[in-house]
Design an enzyme around this catalytic site. Structure first.
Site, PDB file in Angstrom:
ATOM      1  N   SER A  46     -10.727   5.205   0.236  1.00  0.00           N
ATOM      2  CA  SER A  46      -9.880   5.393   1.413  1.00  0.00           C
ATOM      3  C   SER A  46      -8.625   6.187   1.062  1.00  0.00           C
ATOM      4  O   SER A  46      -8.146   6.982   1.870  1.00  0.00           O
ATOM      5  CB  SER A  46      -9.514   4.048   2.047  1.00  0.00           C
ATOM      6  OG  SER A  46      -8.880   3.202   1.120  1.00  0.00           O
ATOM      7  N   GLU A  47      -8.083   5.981  -0.149  1.00  0.00           N
ATOM      8  CA  GLU A  47      -6.945   6.785  -0.599  1.00  0.00           C
ATOM      9  C   GLU A  47      -7.007   7.048  -2.106  1.00  0.00           C
ATOM     10  O   GLU A  47      -7.482   6.210  -2.882  1.00  0.00           O
ATOM     11  CB  GLU A  47      -5.600   6.122  -0.280  1.00  0.00           C
ATOM     12  CG  GLU A  47      -5.150   6.256   1.158  1.00  0.00           C
ATOM     13  CD  GLU A  47      -5.476   5.037   1.987  1.00  0.00           C
ATOM     14  OE1 GLU A  47      -5.211   5.047   3.202  1.00  0.00           O
ATOM     15  OE2 GLU A  47      -6.025   4.069   1.425  1.00  0.00           O
ATOM     16  N   THR A  48      -6.507   8.210  -2.470  1.00  0.00           N
ATOM     17  CA  THR A  48      -6.305   8.622  -3.861  1.00  0.00           C
ATOM     18  C   THR A  48      -4.866   9.113  -3.960  1.00  0.00           C
ATOM     19  O   THR A  48      -4.397   9.841  -3.074  1.00  0.00           O
ATOM     20  CB  THR A  48      -7.276   9.746  -4.255  1.00  0.00           C
ATOM     21  OG1 THR A  48      -8.621   9.265  -4.151  1.00  0.00           O
ATOM     22  CG2 THR A  48      -7.024  10.230  -5.672  1.00  0.00           C
ATOM     23  N   HIS A  77      -1.447   0.092   0.678  1.00  0.00           N
ATOM     24  CA  HIS A  77      -2.101  -0.322  -0.559  1.00  0.00           C
ATOM     25  C   HIS A  77      -2.016   0.760  -1.632  1.00  0.00           C
ATOM     26  O   HIS A  77      -1.864   0.443  -2.824  1.00  0.00           O
ATOM     27  CB  HIS A  77      -3.538  -0.816  -0.292  1.00  0.00           C
ATOM     28  CG  HIS A  77      -4.630   0.146  -0.540  1.00  0.00           C
ATOM     29  ND1 HIS A  77      -5.061   1.044   0.405  1.00  0.00           N
ATOM     30  CD2 HIS A  77      -5.404   0.356  -1.638  1.00  0.00           C
ATOM     31  CE1 HIS A  77      -6.058   1.764  -0.093  1.00  0.00           C
ATOM     32  NE2 HIS A  77      -6.289   1.370  -1.330  1.00  0.00           N
TER      33      HIS A  77
END
Length: 291
Positions: A46-48, A77
């Protein structure tokens, strides 16, 4: 191409792989925007995030946050997971010693798209100060009806609907119970580009966990995230709304991820000045990446 330190951190769960993973590239100086976006698509999380030297002397580091579909000015997060990785890599939280983000009394300041975000270490958890909402107020009736239809809800089941955007453009729908939140089966295609958070209360707390007062779910299919396991930015926006409207106590825990087999726990505390949103972070993968 350069070899850089890398970590994949599980956030919002005391049990590894029970929360939400974020890929963190440390020493990210020199990576182009296109390379960041390409790597984020490749990780397919979902995120990097990419940790860079700060442009602001008041900050400890600068963070860029990418989904598979593009860059975000803020996300919860990734903020906590990146702070955890930065501490483990030798960063020092002001006011406390460094031990992988679990010291008490330390403070970190992160620079990102929304500005400076304070982060604190307390009781073995990392927490960020909820940023102000950039969009607030009730959601218009036409949008509420459209989203309710996409979620398979009767309009009457939506107790309240509010914009809680603080980077991501979250809209929040309050349902009557946490159990109803877990039952929802969304039509992702019908949701389109809407970023939707659901929240419902548990009367007396979740069975076996009386401090868990709410169930939360988050959907952003238009941005490559059908359902996010545990979402800091949404929980921050929800906390600001719920506290403002007197719908939540000064301290509570929200559960998220149950519909995906996760066990996320988000701790919220309003100290009268800031609303802190946090949880436990654990490094699951540590090594290097060539970028």
């Amino acid at each position: 191409m350069t070899t850089r330190r890398f970590a994949q951190v599980d956030v919002f769960s005391g049990v590894p792989v029970g929360g939400n993973p974020v890929a963190v590239v440390l020493d990210a100086d020199g990576i182009t925007d296109d390379e960041m976006a390409s790597f984020a698509r490749w990780t397919n999380l979902s995120e990097t995030t990419f940790v860079l030297p700060s442009d602001d002397p008041a900050a400890d580091y600068r963070l860029r946050i990418f989904t598979p579909a593009g860059e975000l000015p803020f996300a919860g997060h990734p903020t906590l997971g990146s702070a955890h990785a930065w501490l483990e890599a030798g960063g020092s939280a002001g006011g406390g010693s460094t031990d992988g983000g679990s010291t008490d009394g330390g403070r970190i300041v992160q620079e990102c798209g929304v500005g400076l975000v304070p982060i604190r270490t307390e009781r073995g958890r990392l927490s960020f100060a909820a940023p102000p909402r950039v969009r607030s107020g009730p959601v218009d009736e036409e949008t509420v009806q459209s989203v309710a239809d996409a979620l398979g809800l009767d309009r009457a089941e939506v107790v309240a609907a509010e914009w809680v955007a603080n980077g991501p453009d979250w809209m929040a729908l309050l349902l009557a119970s946490g159990d109803r939140v877990l039952e929802v089966e969304p039509d992702m295609a019908a949701l389109g580009m809407h970023e939707v958070g659901l929240i419902g209360p548990y009367s007396g707390g979740l069975p076996g966990e009386p401090g868990v007062l709410f169930e939360v779910r988050a959907f952003a299919p238009g941005y490559g995230i059908a359902e996010d396991p545990v979402t800091g930015s949404l929980n921050a926006g929800l906390a600001v709304w719920l506290r403002q409207d007197g719908r939540a106590p000064a301290a509570y825990v929200a559960a998220q991820g149950g519909a995906l087999g996760r066990s996320g726990r988000v701790h919220v505390a309003d100290d009268g000045t800031d609303i802190w949103v946090g949880g436990v972070a654990t490094t699951v993968i540590a090594g290097t990446v060539v970028l």
